[in-house]
Design a protein around this motif. Structure first.
Motif, mmCIF file in Angstrom:
data_model
loop_
_atom_site.group_PDB
_atom_site.id
_atom_site.type_symbol
_atom_site.label_atom_id
_atom_site.label_comp_id
_atom_site.label_asym_id
_atom_site.label_seq_id
_atom_site.Cartn_x
_atom_site.Cartn_y
_atom_site.Cartn_z
ATOM 1 N N ALA B 498 0.830 -1.189 0.000
ATOM 2 C CA ALA B 498 0.000 0.000 0.000
ATOM 3 C C ALA B 498 0.873 1.249 0.000
ATOM 4 O O ALA B 498 0.611 2.228 -0.694
ATOM 5 N N LEU B 499 1.949 1.176 0.766
ATOM 6 C CA LEU B 499 2.828 2.340 0.903
ATOM 7 C C LEU B 499 3.432 2.738 -0.440
ATOM 8 O O LEU B 499 3.268 3.859 -0.911
ATOM 9 N N TYR B 500 4.133 1.767 -1.102
ATOM 10 C CA TYR B 500 4.866 2.209 -2.290
ATOM 11 C C TYR B 500 3.952 2.550 -3.447
ATOM 12 O O TYR B 500 4.212 3.485 -4.183
ATOM 13 N N LEU B 501 2.863 1.814 -3.590
ATOM 14 C CA LEU B 501 1.996 2.108 -4.728
ATOM 15 C C LEU B 501 1.231 3.413 -4.533
ATOM 16 O O LEU B 501 1.137 4.231 -5.433
ATOM 17 N N LEU B 502 0.722 3.594 -3.315
ATOM 18 C CA LEU B 502 -0.027 4.825 -3.063
ATOM 19 C C LEU B 502 0.872 6.041 -3.169
ATOM 20 O O LEU B 502 0.495 7.087 -3.688
ATOM 21 N N TRP B 503 2.103 5.883 -2.668
ATOM 22 C CA TRP B 503 3.026 7.001 -2.707
ATOM 23 C C TRP B 503 3.365 7.362 -4.155
ATOM 24 O O TRP B 503 3.398 8.549 -4.528
ATOM 25 N N ALA B 504 3.593 6.338 -4.962
ATOM 26 C CA ALA B 504 3.896 6.587 -6.373
ATOM 27 C C ALA B 504 2.706 7.257 -7.039
ATOM 28 O O ALA B 504 2.849 8.228 -7.796
ATOM 29 N N TYR B 505 1.519 6.753 -6.733
ATOM 30 C CA TYR B 505 0.306 7.328 -7.315
ATOM 31 C C TYR B 505 0.179 8.798 -6.944
ATOM 32 O O TYR B 505 -0.099 9.654 -7.772
ATOM 33 N N GLN B 506 0.447 9.054 -5.667
ATOM 34 C CA GLN B 506 0.334 10.406 -5.152
ATOM 35 C C GLN B 506 1.266 11.339 -5.909
ATOM 36 O O GLN B 506 0.900 12.446 -6.309
#
Lengths: 517, 597
Positions: B498-506
């Motif tokens: 959740a961390l890396y994907l959401l952060w990238a999305y953000q």
């Protein structure tokens, strides 16, 4: 010392009693028809050109050579038929000097095929280099006749004769290109080192004769089966010398040093023959000596072949990777392939012989096709062999690049090609004999060697293309002979890769006798 | 059902049709370039239709191999063209059938369409072949042949570092499989040796029986029919003993039988440890398993053999990445299930903690490294390392839920990572970069793309209600039963995802857009059209995974009982109730199960 003398004299006395000085050997002519065809064609070709002074028509020489080689191969058919007849089976002929068995017939056909491929390549090459003449073809046929003698030799002296006929012709062939210094150098190097190896072989024959009282492989086997030698130093030394001589011919490490230089310098079509025909003949001799004569000494030679195989595999693969000259690359890769054949040979089983035969037969067409491409890309002067010379070949001549890629991938052992099955059978033979580490090493070196084949492919397909080179490469001429050779090689590579039994069948039928003797 | 009755060789057709397509495309003259793409789509879609037909005709109550074909290929070695699918391979075959035509429609190559489509079609044939091969030799051949097209695809149509990536990919994978060939051959020969040994025992019995029958026949005493039957049976087993075979089922069942006999002896106290040559020496079994495992570990890839993957994924063209992630990585995990657990229940059990540990390391390592990537394609590539770690963990938990979850996760990963790579391809087409820092606030300019991206990303994270969750949950639940602490640590990977994907999305879609960002065109209708099937599947499998699970479960349950029969492994009772019924009900409240541990 006393024991040694006793060893030396006992068989001699035995032989004395059996010897009848008046008997002349009966010659079963039909067993040596293939040999006679090859030699006859060589002499005929030479005589004919001495009279006419020019070829009867364009492409006469390669055509005549191919016809002779194919004819020789076809002439083995009745012999094969007779051997396969369960009531008659294999036999020895010419007073036991040659063995007429499935193995010799199979290897004869392999050597003849390599002559056909080499002759087809030579045609365009000689015309391009302005060297056209019958010499190369005559020498090719003579050399092949030596190879055929080796494949059938049941006597060490006959083996030596075959080896010398084969080698002397090949030394000359290597130096065939008059205007290339490297070609002269290759010929001389090969000659000097090769004579040295022949001397070893001859000395080995002498020692073996001293130890066993015979040069006939069947008699050696008989003697070694009946007599338990307590002091077998002489025999082992003889065996070692024989091995040196034969391993030199098949370019196994540590007797491989000549290979890259000679392959690089010699004319490309000749290299195709050296890597296929000469190698096949060398292995044929090696297998006959080890499997037939020294069958009972398997425990002694097996570890030696094991070690040589590992060394050959590693040297071939590792050294191939660091080359930049494509001919040198393939020279080292042929060393690696020799290692694979040795993996099969060391198994000392029927499966091992079958695998070696399969390997040699399929490799003949792989290497023949590969050197066909090298001959074409080498251009006039035969010196465009760096990786850069292959850059952008896929754009300029896509078909040529694709065929080369196929042959290279097959050499790397990619499935659905003959090279894969060749490796598979060799590995299976080793595993069947319990040599698991050897099989593992062999496969790992195959991966290392794959890097080399990929490097060439990268250069052809993926390298950054300098557009200026493309038009020049687009004009690369593909002579008719080379085109025919390529078609043959591709058909065999793919055909055997999909239906391996077309080759394993005969190879299996051919083994039965030699080993089960 | 029709297929089963008509005996139409669906699997053979699914392999040969794309191959024929590749040949046909190679023969298209240069002047008729425009027909190449339609031809490619036609042939791969036909293959896809065959696989869907199989999906429809698949008998869900049958745990064995269906649509099986068997032809002798190399008689001497007992090698055959043996194909068949069960619940474990069915969806992988379908995935290979469907994903290819989808990428053909979605992405067009920049140059040389002829070679590009020919290689891809060959790849499709190879993948389907590898997933359906039931002969060890045949499997190896397909496993190995897929390298060639992929090598040319990465090298020919990839990005900047493509040649390096292609070489690395080829050599790494070939290195892995080189030893597998030795392993396969050794296995076949040792199996034959064991059969020969058994036949020696049998031939002694045979001789005795023959003699006693002869004596009675001569003296006119009646011989009971059972004894004649036994005689025939023994004669058959003695005669066929030296025949090699590479047949997966035959070898695996033979091994399981002998292992069960060993196990019975151990349980009865007659034997101390597994050391018999029956049919495989325990030492040999361990080595051969390792040879197989190495090949699969490279392919999966498991930490620390994963280094080829980020390069290959990043440098490959979009279609290459989609296929590589969607289909080809599964060859490794599928191999572990079919040729690890099924063929070597004993050695798999022995090495399970090691492989599960590597899987868990992969989950955490992949996630941490993904977080730090600047290149969004590389980020997704590392996320694959993490996802496949889950599959490895579930597989080697050896519970019905774990293995079944792993199989489902293979399919899920194929769908969602495939979709992610397609979306990244769209982004690249618009912006010509994969650099995260070069983009920001894209949501404003491309709301649809952002929306689709969100959905796919959430599926990859494993949000309940989407497909990724079901698989991950089953894997963790299954692993918890046998590999408790591994499951506990792995659950942390869910949070990290959740961390890396959401952060990238953000970083890419939120924030202040620059002018260039604002000028980025949104998704076209055509693009949405080919994404739609994947999106539907993501939601459908998340909400109602039952149709898939109930096809997977019987085969997985059979596999687990196969392992139980051959070893002292006993599946914890909580897991034996199956999952296809529960899973759909469970996921409402199971949201904290994953990390709650």
């Amino acid at each position: 010392m006393h024991a040694l003398l006793a060893n030396l004299t006992a068989p001699l006395q035995a032989a004395d009693e059996a010897f009848d000085p008046i008997a002349t050997p009966e010659i079963e002519w039909f067993t040596i028809v293939p040999l006679l065809v090859l030699v006859g064609a060589a002499l005929g070709l030479m005589t004919l050109t001495a009279i006419t002074r020019r070829p009867l028509f364009g492409g006469f020489y390669p055509l005549a050579t191919s016809v002779a080689a194919i004819g020789a191969a076809v002439c083995t058919w009745p012999i094969w038929d007779r051997i396969q007849d369960p009531e008659r089976g294999p036999f020895t002929a010419l007073a036991g000097a040659i063995g007429v068995d499935g193995f010799s017939v199979f290897m004869t056909v392999v050597i003849c095929s390599s002559v056909v491929v080499a002759a087809l390549l030579a045609d365009g090459y000689l015309k391009r280099e302005g060297l056209d003449g019958p010499e190369l073809y005559v020498l090719l046929l003579l050399s092949a006749s030596g190879g055929v003698v080796m494949a059938a030799a049941n006597d060490l002296i006959v083996l030596f004769l075959g080896l010398e006929i084969l080698s002397l012709a090949v030394y000359t062939l290597a130096a065939m290109h008059l205007r290339r210094v490297t070609s002269q150098e290759a010929g001389l190097k090969y000659f000097v080192l090769g004579s040295f190896a022949s001397a070893f072989l001859l000395y080995g024959i002498a020692l073996t004769y001293g130890a066993t009282g015979s040069t006939n492989l069947v008699e050696i086997l008989g003697y070694l089966t009946q007599v338990a030698l307590f002091d077998n130093g002489l025999l082992l030394a003889g065996m070692a010398m024989l091995l040196v001589g034969l391993l030199f011919k098949v370019a196994a490490a540590p007797f491989h040093a000549w290979t890259p230089d000679v392959y690089q310098g010699a004319p490309s079509p000749v290299v195709a023959y050296m890597a296929s025909g000469v190698k096949a003949a060398g292995f044929a001799g090696l297998i006959r000596v080890l499997y037939l004569g020294f069958q009972t000494y398997r425990v002694d030679w097996q570890p030696v072949i094991y070690a040589v195989a590992i060394l050959t595999l590693l040297v071939g693969a590792l050294m191939a990777v660091v080359q930049t000259d494509v001919k040198r690359m393939l020279a080292y890769s042929s060393i690696n392939h020799a290692g694979f054949v040795l993996v099969a040979v060391q198994a000392a089983t029927e499966r091992g012989v079958q695998a070696s035969m399969f390997y040699l037969a399929s490799y003949t067409f792989l290497v023949g096709g590969s050197f066909a491409i090298i001959t074409i890309v080498g251009r006039t002067g035969d010196d465009r062999h760096t990786l850069d010379d292959y850059r952008g070949l896929a754009k300029a001549r896509p078909a040529l690049a694709l065929v080369f890629a196929l042959l290279l991938f097959s050499q790397a052992g990619v499935p659905f090609t003959s090279g894969f099955f060749a490796k598979f059978y060799a590995i299976a033979a080793a595993v069947d004999a319990g040599s698991y580490p050897l099989a593992a090493v062999a496969m790992l070196t195959a991966v290392i060697a794959a890097f080399l084949y990929l490097r060439i492919t990268v250069s052809m397909f993926l390298g950054d293309v300098d557009d200026a080179d493309i038009p020049e490469r687009r004009t690369l001429p593909v002579p008719v002979g080379a085109a025919i050779a390529l078609v043959i090689c591709v058909v065999v590579t793919l055909g055997v890769g999909i239906f391996p039994h077309v080759l394993t069948g005969p190879a299996g039928d051919a083994t039965a006798v030699l080993v089960g003797f | 059902m029709l297929a089963a009755n008509l005996a139409f060789p669906l699997l053979t057709a699914a392999i040969l049709v794309p191959l024929a397509g590749a040949l046909l495309i190679a023969l298209v003259p240069a002047t008729r370039r425009e027909v190449i793409r339609p031809l490619a789509v036609l042939f791969s879609a036909t293959t896809g239709a065959f696989t869907l037909w199989m999906l429809g005709a698949f008998d869900r109550s049958d745990a064995g191999f269906q649509f099986a074909t068997s032809h002798t290929w190399i008689e001497e070695f007992g090698i055959g063209w043996n194909l068949g699918v069960d619940g474990i391979s069915l969806f992988l075959v379908v995935l290979s059938g469907v994903l290819f035509p989808l990428t053909f429609v979605a992405v067009t190559p920049k140059h040389d369409p002829k070679a590009y489509y020919a290689w891809l079609l060959m790849l499709q044939a190879g993948c389907i072949g590898a997933f359906s091969a039931l002969d060890l030799f045949l499997f190896f051949i397909f496993f190995e042949i897929v390298l060639v097209p992929m090598y040319f695809l990465i090298g020919g149509w990839g990005y900047g570092q493509r040649i390096y990536a292609a070489l690395k990919f080829f050599l790494f994978t070939m290195f892995g499989s080189a030893l597998m060939l030795v392993g396969i051959v050794s296995l076949a020969f040792l199996d034959r040796d064991a059969a020969l040994e058994r036949s020696e025992v049998a031939s002694e019995e045979l001789a005795g029986l023959q003699e006693s029958i002869d004596v009675r026949e001569v003296s006119g005493v009646d011989v009971p029919q059972e004894e004649y039957d036994r005689l025939d049976e023994l004669t058959a087993s003695v005669e066929g003993a030296d025949q090699l075979t590479f047949d997966l089922v035959e070898i695996a069942e033979g091994r399981a039988e002998a292992l069960a006999a060993d196990q019975a002896a151990i349980d009865a106290g007659e034997m101390e440890a597994r050391d018999s040559w029956n049919p495989l020496d325990w030492e040999a079994a361990k080595w051969i398993f390792l040879a197989f495992a190495l090949a699969f570990a490279v392919k999966v890839p498991l930490f620390p053999l994963h280094t080829w993957l980020p390069d290959a994924h990043t440098q490959a063209p979009t279609a290459g990445s989609v296929i590589l992630a969607g289909v080809m990585l599964k060859l490794g995990t599928y191999g572990f299930v079919r040729f690890g657990l099924y063929l070597f229940p004993d050695a798999s059990l022995f090495f399970a903690p090691v492989i599960a540990t590597l899987g868990v390391i992969g989950i955490l390592y992949g996630a941490v490294v993904a977080t730090m990537q600047k290149d969004i394609k590389r980020l997704v590539a590392y996320s694959s390392v993490a996802h496949l770690g889950f599959i490895a963990l579930g597989t080697f938990a050896m519970t019905t839920q774990g293995i079944g979850g792993g199989v489902l996760q293979m399919v899920n990963h194929g769908i969602s990572t495939g979709a992610l790579f397609l979306l990244l391809g769209m982004l690249y087409e618009r912006r010509h970069t994969y650099d995260i820092a070069a983009m920001s606030g894209l949501q404003k300019a491309t709301p649809v793309l952002a929306g689709v991206f969100t959905l796919v990303m959430l599926s990859s994270i494993g949000l309940p209600g989407l497909n990724g969750f079901v698989g991950e949950f089953l894997v963790l639940a299954g692993a918890y039963l046998t590999l408790k602490w591994w499951a506990v640590v792995a659950a942390a990977g869910v949070i990290l995802a959740a961390l890396y994907l959401l952060w990238a999305y953000q970083r890419v879609f939120h924030g202040e857009p620059t002018e260039e960002d604002l000028a980025t065109p949104d998704m076209r209708v055509g693009e949405l059209a080919y994404m739609a099937p994947l999106l539907v599947l993501i939601v459908f499998l998340g909400v109602y995974p039952k149709p898939v699970l109930e096809r997977i479960e019987p085969s997985v349950a059979a596999l687990v009982s196969h392992i139980e029969g051959a070893t002292d492994f006993e599946e914890p009772t909580a897991a034996t109730s199956g999952f296809s019924g529960e899973a759909a009900d469970d996921h409402g409240d199971a949201d904290d199960h994953g990390e709650g541990e």
